[in-house]
Motif scaffolding. Structure first.
Motif, PDB file in Angstrom:
ATOM      1  N   LEU A   4       0.848  -1.182   0.000  1.00 40.88           N
ATOM      2  CA  LEU A   4       0.000   0.000   0.000  1.00 40.88           C
ATOM      3  C   LEU A   4       0.890   1.240   0.000  1.00 40.88           C
ATOM      4  O   LEU A   4       1.855   1.298   0.761  1.00 40.88           O
ATOM      5  CB  LEU A   4      -0.906   0.027   1.230  1.00 40.88           C
ATOM      6  N   GLU A   6       0.632   5.367   0.428  1.00 39.89           N
ATOM      7  CA  GLU A   6      -0.193   6.509   0.802  1.00 39.89           C
ATOM      8  C   GLU A   6       0.376   7.801   0.246  1.00 39.89           C
ATOM      9  O   GLU A   6       1.588   7.932   0.048  1.00 39.89           O
ATOM     10  CB  GLU A   6      -0.254   6.628   2.318  1.00 39.89           C
ATOM     11  N   CYS A  22      -4.672   6.083  -0.892  1.00 42.70           N
ATOM     12  CA  CYS A  22      -3.939   4.861  -0.547  1.00 42.70           C
ATOM     13  C   CYS A  22      -4.208   3.836  -1.630  1.00 42.70           C
ATOM     14  O   CYS A  22      -5.335   3.335  -1.751  1.00 42.70           O
ATOM     15  CB  CYS A  22      -4.389   4.352   0.814  1.00 42.70           C
ATOM     16  N   TRP A  36      -9.206   4.015   7.280  1.00 43.41           N
ATOM     17  CA  TRP A  36      -8.164   4.962   7.690  1.00 43.41           C
ATOM     18  C   TRP A  36      -8.133   5.011   9.217  1.00 43.41           C
ATOM     19  O   TRP A  36      -9.176   5.140   9.858  1.00 43.41           O
ATOM     20  CB  TRP A  36      -8.428   6.357   7.132  1.00 43.41           C
ATOM     21  N   CYS A  95      -3.508   3.973   6.270  1.00 42.18           N
ATOM     22  CA  CYS A  95      -4.603   3.266   5.600  1.00 42.18           C
ATOM     23  C   CYS A  95      -4.471   1.774   5.860  1.00 42.18           C
ATOM     24  O   CYS A  95      -3.385   1.261   6.147  1.00 42.18           O
ATOM     25  CB  CYS A  95      -4.617   3.561   4.112  1.00 42.18           C
ATOM     26  N   GLY A 115      -0.625   0.861   5.228  1.00 38.92           N
ATOM     27  CA  GLY A 115       0.225   1.805   4.540  1.00 38.92           C
ATOM     28  C   GLY A 115       1.352   2.261   5.441  1.00 38.92           C
ATOM     29  O   GLY A 115       1.409   1.925   6.624  1.00 38.92           O
TER      30      GLY A 115
END
Length: 124
Positions: A4, A6, A22, A36, A95, A115
């Motif tokens: 991931l 962000e 994200c 989130w 995220c 993330g």
């Protein structure tokens, strides 16, 4: 390998807006829930907003009416639009995506990925 990434954090004055993104990349079958979270100094991690595959959303009381979570399933991306920001929104935002993957043998399994975090600072 799935990861991931962000983007979108930064410094903004109170009352301003920011949009976090994200994106998940890699071998992905589908994505279930996305969300989130945020972590502020001296506080516990807090769920800010979540969205499931069908589009239903859930928000922390502190952000209702100011933040909007959305997702683009084609891009495996989740967004957080933050309006009317307050100094108390200052935190590192992370995220989370529950990624569904399929092995070569056809086994389906879910991975809970995070993330790297992005700093959001709201000045008064």
């Amino acid at each position: 390998q799935v990861q991931l990434v962000e983007s979108g954090g930064g410094l903004v004055q109170a009352g301003g807006s920011l949009r976090l993104s994200c994106a998940a990349s890699g071998s992905i079958f589908s994505v279930n829930a996305m969300g989130w979270y945020r972590l502020a100094p001296g506080k516990q991690r807090e769920l800010v907003a979540a969205i499931v595959g069908g589009g239903s959303t859930n928000y922390a009381d502190s952000v209702k009416g100011r933040f909007t979570i959305s997702r683009d399933n084609a891009k495996n991306t989740v967004y957080l639009q933050m309006n009317s920001l307050k100094p108390e929104d200052t935190a590192v935002y992370y995220c989370n995506q529950r990624i569904v993957r399929r092995t070569q043998l056809g086994t389906i399994y879910e991975s809970n990925l995070w993330g790297q975090g992005t700093q959001v600072t709201v000045s008064s």
